[in-house]
Write an enzyme that holds these catalytic residues in place. Sequence first.
Site, PDB file in Angstrom:
ATOM      1  N   SER A  15       9.230  18.777  -9.301  1.00 18.09           N
ATOM      2  CA  SER A  15      10.540  18.512  -9.796  1.00 18.09           C
ATOM      3  C   SER A  15      11.533  18.898  -8.884  1.00 18.09           C
ATOM      4  O   SER A  15      11.481  18.730  -7.725  1.00 18.09           O
ATOM      5  CB  SER A  15      10.606  19.230 -11.140  1.00 18.09           C
ATOM      6  OG  SER A  15      11.941  18.920 -12.002  1.00 18.09           O
ATOM      7  N   ASP A 162      14.921  13.427  -6.577  1.00 22.01           N
ATOM      8  CA  ASP A 162      14.249  14.865  -6.236  1.00 22.01           C
ATOM      9  C   ASP A 162      13.005  14.806  -5.895  1.00 22.01           C
ATOM     10  O   ASP A 162      12.313  13.733  -5.848  1.00 22.01           O
ATOM     11  CB  ASP A 162      14.781  15.643  -7.763  1.00 22.01           C
ATOM     12  CG  ASP A 162      13.801  15.281  -8.837  1.00 22.01           C
ATOM     13  OD1 ASP A 162      13.512  14.057  -8.866  1.00 22.01           O
ATOM     14  OD2 ASP A 162      13.806  15.888  -9.783  1.00 22.01           O
ATOM     15  N   ASP A 164      10.190  14.856  -7.608  1.00 24.06           N
ATOM     16  CA  ASP A 164       9.173  13.875  -8.459  1.00 24.06           C
ATOM     17  C   ASP A 164       9.728  12.738  -8.804  1.00 24.06           C
ATOM     18  O   ASP A 164       9.117  11.915  -9.640  1.00 24.06           O
ATOM     19  CB  ASP A 164       8.614  14.747  -9.656  1.00 24.06           C
ATOM     20  CG  ASP A 164       9.740  15.044 -10.667  1.00 24.06           C
ATOM     21  OD1 ASP A 164      10.773  14.998 -10.275  1.00 24.06           O
ATOM     22  OD2 ASP A 164       9.442  15.709 -11.726  1.00 24.06           O
ATOM     23  N   ASP A 166      12.153  11.707 -10.484  1.00 20.70           N
ATOM     24  CA  ASP A 166      12.970  11.363 -11.729  1.00 20.70           C
ATOM     25  C   ASP A 166      14.334  11.405 -11.880  1.00 20.70           C
ATOM     26  O   ASP A 166      14.935  10.391 -12.605  1.00 20.70           O
ATOM     27  CB  ASP A 166      12.062  12.046 -13.039  1.00 20.70           C
ATOM     28  CG  ASP A 166      12.387  13.499 -13.066  1.00 20.70           C
ATOM     29  OD1 ASP A 166      12.777  13.803 -12.025  1.00 20.70           O
ATOM     30  OD2 ASP A 166      11.916  14.040 -13.997  1.00 20.70           O
TER      31      ASP A 166
END
Length: 411
Positions: A15, A162, A164, A166
């Site tokens: 994340s 970022d 990951d 998303d």
Amino acid sequence: IRHLGAVAGVEVTASHNPPRNNGYKVYLGDGSQIVPPADAEIAAEIDAIASLHDVPRPASGWQTLDDSVLDAYLARTDAVLAENSARTARTVYTAMHGVGKDTLLAAFARAGFPAPELVAEQAEPDPDFPTVAFPNPEEPGAMDLAFAKARETDPDLIIANDPDADRCAVAVKEDGAWRMLRGDEVGALLAAHLVARGARGTFAESIVSSSLLGRIAEKAGLPYEETLTGFKWIARVEGLRYGYEEALGYCVDPEGVRDKDGITAALLVTELASELKEQNRTLPDLLDDLAVAHGLHATDQLSVRVEDLSVIARAMRQLREHPPTELAGLAITRAEDLTRGTDRLPPTDGLRYTLDGARVIVRPSGTEPKLKCYLEVVVPVPTHADLPAARTRATELLTAIKRDLSTAAGI
């Protein structure tokens, strides 16, 4: 999950948090992240495990997926863009040491956009994030390498994911210098773009995001919903067509991904930049138009990272026991303790203050050791000539609200 008909999914993810906070996300069969009571029920099952040796695990039956799932996702990205739309905007792209590069490049190539210029130092996955303390485009310094690449290559915009992928950050050149657009600015731009394309369905956002989305939806005659913070709530809005959250999260294809998705968001904002480029205009020009049409909605955040979580609890208690009556000289016309919930929102640990021409929400972060305070002021803008004065007024108000709120919370 929905493509495969799975009953649940777990995403192991970096994340946007520092390395020590790498973790995982859990989704159920509708493709959305878990919400109460499922989260507490799963946690209780975990707590009941004394040893991993007690957990039954199948000796066989595992299936390792091939690229067909990725191919199906990429095929869906075609539907995000309008047929025969402009595809000319040039970009600099950083994956922020995450997993986004290959998928984004494939999606951009499929769409026919110019190949993005990569920030080479951050292009490949690295869970140690060697070039940034926090791999979050919102954090100071995280975009420095991307800005340097943009000064070298002079693109139309900068795109950042970022780790990951998303979240999607966007930076633009304004008055000769590069600046990050706030998540609320990108959220409004994408909404305006979808409205111009004739999108139908519900537009939704979390309560900490700018109220500008509601005004855009109202003018377009579209349904609008507010939810608690997090896409686990936004994704559940009935009839959702577009959802966003100020923390750089945008859901532009809810039928494909019921969560924020930095790849499809990057495609859509690059399409918008391309269309504006064909008109010799820019994303900031469209933001100016929105300010004149709906008022200047300026947002900011007072965010305090702590080592001791009791500091956050103490600040929330201080505000509840000694609530402020005004901020920046503006009277608080309504104060809500969201732990009780509202007629439209379930309970959450937060406070919401409504002021004359402003709004403040205070809440502990759900993912980081932070107290977050979300500020918004709305300043009328009669004409484009009034924009500089409106921006000055908005900055003064946000600075004063931040100062007074910090004092009231004891932080």
